[in-house]
Design an enzyme around this catalytic site. Structure first.
Site, PDB file in Angstrom:
ATOM      1  N   GLU A 162      41.062  48.655  41.220  1.00  0.00           N
ATOM      2  CA  GLU A 162      40.719  46.429  41.545  1.00  0.00           C
ATOM      3  C   GLU A 162      42.470  46.442  40.083  1.00  0.00           C
ATOM      4  O   GLU A 162      42.674  47.688  39.552  1.00  0.00           O
ATOM      5  CB  GLU A 162      39.836  46.707  40.938  1.00  0.00           C
ATOM      6  CG  GLU A 162      38.339  46.443  41.925  1.00  0.00           C
ATOM      7  CD  GLU A 162      36.747  46.258  41.165  1.00  0.00           C
ATOM      8  OE1 GLU A 162      36.695  45.848  40.263  1.00  0.00           O
ATOM      9  OE2 GLU A 162      36.368  46.073  42.553  1.00  0.00           O
ATOM     10  N   ARG A 195      43.085  40.198  35.127  1.00  0.00           N
ATOM     11  CA  ARG A 195      41.837  38.899  35.968  1.00  0.00           C
ATOM     12  C   ARG A 195      42.462  37.219  35.175  1.00  0.00           C
ATOM     13  O   ARG A 195      42.649  36.434  35.657  1.00  0.00           O
ATOM     14  CB  ARG A 195      40.914  39.350  35.567  1.00  0.00           C
ATOM     15  CG  ARG A 195      39.536  38.644  36.599  1.00  0.00           C
ATOM     16  CD  ARG A 195      38.252  39.088  36.504  1.00  0.00           C
ATOM     17  NE  ARG A 195      38.407  40.110  37.409  1.00  0.00           N
ATOM     18  CZ  ARG A 195      36.909  40.405  37.585  1.00  0.00           C
ATOM     19  NH1 ARG A 195      35.632  40.633  36.763  1.00  0.00           N
ATOM     20  NH2 ARG A 195      36.982  41.045  38.507  1.00  0.00           N
ATOM     21  N   HIS A 246      36.775  33.996  36.889  1.00  0.00           N
ATOM     22  CA  HIS A 246      37.526  35.090  38.280  1.00  0.00           C
ATOM     23  C   HIS A 246      38.061  34.528  38.894  1.00  0.00           C
ATOM     24  O   HIS A 246      37.654  33.306  39.441  1.00  0.00           O
ATOM     25  CB  HIS A 246      36.159  35.064  39.290  1.00  0.00           C
ATOM     26  CG  HIS A 246      36.117  36.002  40.129  1.00  0.00           C
ATOM     27  ND1 HIS A 246      37.306  36.507  40.758  1.00  0.00           N
ATOM     28  CD2 HIS A 246      35.619  37.578  40.321  1.00  0.00           C
ATOM     29  CE1 HIS A 246      37.655  37.037  40.998  1.00  0.00           C
ATOM     30  NE2 HIS A 246      36.431  38.145  41.437  1.00  0.00           N
ATOM     31  N   ARG A 263      37.958  41.252  30.264  1.00  0.00           N
ATOM     32  CA  ARG A 263      36.979  42.606  31.192  1.00  0.00           C
ATOM     33  C   ARG A 263      37.741  43.090  32.081  1.00  0.00           C
ATOM     34  O   ARG A 263      38.455  42.296  32.771  1.00  0.00           O
ATOM     35  CB  ARG A 263      35.929  41.961  31.014  1.00  0.00           C
ATOM     36  CG  ARG A 263      34.889  43.126  32.190  1.00  0.00           C
ATOM     37  CD  ARG A 263      33.745  42.546  32.006  1.00  0.00           C
ATOM     38  NE  ARG A 263      33.949  41.536  32.755  1.00  0.00           N
ATOM     39  CZ  ARG A 263      33.619  41.755  34.041  1.00  0.00           C
ATOM     40  NH1 ARG A 263      33.311  42.972  34.953  1.00  0.00           N
ATOM     41  NH2 ARG A 263      33.570  40.666  34.788  1.00  0.00           N
TER      42      ARG A 263
HETATM   43  C1  SIN Z   1      34.835  41.192  41.378  1.00  0.00           C
HETATM   44  O1  SIN Z   1      34.399  42.345  42.448  1.00  0.00           O
HETATM   45  O2  SIN Z   1      35.684  40.124  41.670  1.00  0.00           O
HETATM   46  C2  SIN Z   1      33.793  41.179  40.716  1.00  0.00           C
HETATM   47  C3  SIN Z   1      34.120  42.768  39.708  1.00  0.00           C
HETATM   48  C4  SIN Z   1      33.754  42.091  38.103  1.00  0.00           C
HETATM   49  O3  SIN Z   1      33.546  40.991  37.827  1.00  0.00           O
HETATM   50  O4  SIN Z   1      33.999  43.541  37.747  1.00  0.00           O
END
Ligand code: SIN
Length: 521
Positions: A129, A292, A246, A386
């Protein structure tokens, strides 16, 4: 503070009664359930606003738990990524502690029956990620980690004889004695009946604040009530201005917004405009895998310029989206979008509150008798931004630490206690507040917008009383107005620079002996 003309708060008192060893856990997400299990054999009571496993954001988590589970990885590398993503205000000691203890907690979840995805040779399958330097996210059936973890924990909690469960109830205020010690909570059930619950240690595991915003990926009931309760009781709130948006919530007109997990970008999905043109390389060298906050700002900028934004999964994820990301696939199909043939419309949405109730490394808040765990807490692990999939990890690591501390510590005893319960904000008053929060305290903020928002919050309090929602919104807005720089999730268009000296924010009421006695008068 304005003079209030709305309904006046109602006072409730509790004598010192109840089981002096029973721990009160407010909230039934991952933090609350894992804590309850770890407390065995000490008796505890969980207060859950809905039937167990429902209405907790943990159950909606599509990502998994980030942990150094690969032999090529290490807790040091994980902590370094956490610190780098957090834009200067992650507490390095906390980042290291969570990275060190994380792998053992993932193994605990495996023992509880969580079926993390495996490779063909039986090892944990770890995903990449954004802002992680290597794949380290343990997932379940692609995007079902939250549901699977909460399912396993719900079964274990229901079978545990030391755990009492009170469903369909919520805490509406903390009970506090004349010395300021927290003595339990005032509860309200679904019929509006109020009762008091005294305990030597109350642990708030109430989740986040996304419901304060018009567009959120959180359950709407997550509105920062715990922050407001602790602040009103004289406790310290840390970094409230740091809200994580997000980047890729689905823009399909739903409230809350379904999420298109970041793991899709980890598998090569790209962000595109209406004609399919990629745009992330115009904003960041790491493109779709930039931190993010950077991706959320890029999408916000595109949309503010009138350009539509989409996540295109067709080329790299293709038809596998149905099996590998069943939650995303189902949400798309329900909204009339087939992601195998069309890109998914996306927009940033309030997703996670990095700020919260100040917590030390053992989960203690600044108030005696009160601990905090999970998203409502601010341990310093997440800083200003985060790192993906660190939140479920932090919840289990801190829950285990709180249980260990409570098991080893002589708990204090509170005196007779009392609490003032303010009226809730009506839906009619709440919705405009959510809109104002989204408009003026969102991905990009400035002094003019924040001043308008603070004045709107004052008016709302004046008309409707000091509801928890109003106090929580003011904490975030005032924090954003006072931070005259841009850092991580907090971006000020009028102060785009990041100050050299990185500082955290701590907010509390000036509580004196007189104000505590007045509250009891
Ligand atoms: C996601 O799956 O994009 C969210 C994961 C997270 O907020 O840590």
């Amino acid at each position: 503070m304005t003079a209030v003309s709305g309904p006046r708060p109602e006072r409730f008192s509790a004598p010192v009664t109840g089981d002096p060893s029973r721990i009160l856990i407010v909230g039934a997400g991952l933090a609350g359930l894992f804590l309850a299990l770890r407390l065995a054999p000490r008796p505890c009571t969980i207060i859950s606003p809905a039937p167990l496993g429902q209405a907790a954001s943990s159950a909606w988590a599509q990502g998994g738990l980030a942990a150094a589970l690969d032999p090529r990885d290490s807790p040091e590398k994980h902590a370094a990524d956490t610190i780098a993503a957090g834009a200067g205000i992650v507490d390095p000691a906390v980042a290291h502690l969570i990275a060190q203890e994380g792998p053992a907690r993932v193994r605990d979840l495996i023992e509880l029956g969580v079926p993390f995805d495996r490779t063909a040779d039986g090892k944990l399958a770890l995903s990449l990620e954004a802002a992680h330097s290597m794949p380290r996210v343990a997932r379940v059936a692609g995007d079902l980690a939250g549901k699977a973890i909460m399912g396993a924990l719900t079964t274990a909690v229901r079978a545990a004889s030391h755990i009492e469960l009170i469903e369909h109830a919520k805490a509406v205020e903390l009970l506090q004695d004349t010395n300021g010690r927290i003595a339990g909570a005032i509860l309200k059930d679904r019929h509006g009946r109020v009762s008091t619950f005294t305990s030597p240690e109350t642990v708030l595991c109430t989740g986040g604040s996304g419901g304060l915003y018009r567009v959120t990926t959180n359950p709407q009931q997550a509105r920062g009530d715990a922050l407001a309760m602790v602040y009103s009781a004289g406790g310290v709130i840390a970094d409230p201005e740091f809200v994580q948006f997000h980047p890729t919530a689905m823009d399909v007109g739903l409230d809350p917004s379904p999420l298109a997990t970041e793991a899709l970008r980890g598998e090569g999905a790209i962000l595109v405009g209406a004609k399919g043109e990629p745009f992330m390389t115009n904003y960041h060298a790491d493109a779709e895998l930039a931190p993010r906050d950077e991706v959320a700002r890029a999408i916000h900028t595109e949309r503010a310029a009138g350009r539509a934004t989409f996540l295109d999964t067709r080329r790299t994820v293709g038809g596998h989206i149905q099996d590998h990301f069943p939650t995303v696939f189902a949400a798309c199909m329900a909204a009339g979008i087939d992601p195998r043939t069309s890109p998914i419309p996306v927009a940033p949405a309030m997703h996670y509150h990095m700020g919260g109730i100040l917590s030390d490394i053992w989960g203690r808040s600044s108030l005696n008798g009160l601990s905090v765990c999970g998203e409502c807490a601010s341990t310093g692990a997440h800083g200003a931004n985060r790192l993906a999939s660190n939140s479920l990890l932090e919840a289990v690591v801190m829950a285990a630490r709180i249980a260990e501390r409570i098991g080893n510590e002589a708990l204090g005893i509170a005196g007779a206690s009392t609490g003032l319960v303010p009226a809730d904000l009506s839906d009619e008053a709440l919705q405009p507040l959510r809109t104002q929060m989204a408009n003026h305290c969102g991905v990009v903020r400035d002094a003019g917008g924040l001043a308008k928002l603070l004045s709107f919050i004052d008016q709302t309090e004046h008309q409707h009383g000091p509801a928890r929602t109003v106090i929580a919104a003011r904490l975030i807005a005032a924090g954003a107005a006072d931070r005259l720089e841009s850092r991580g999730g907090h971006f000020r268009s009028d102060y785009p620079q990041t100050q050299e000296q990185a500082t955290r924010t701590f907010r509390s009421l000036p509580v004196t002996t007189e104000t505590v006695s007045e509250a009891h008068a």
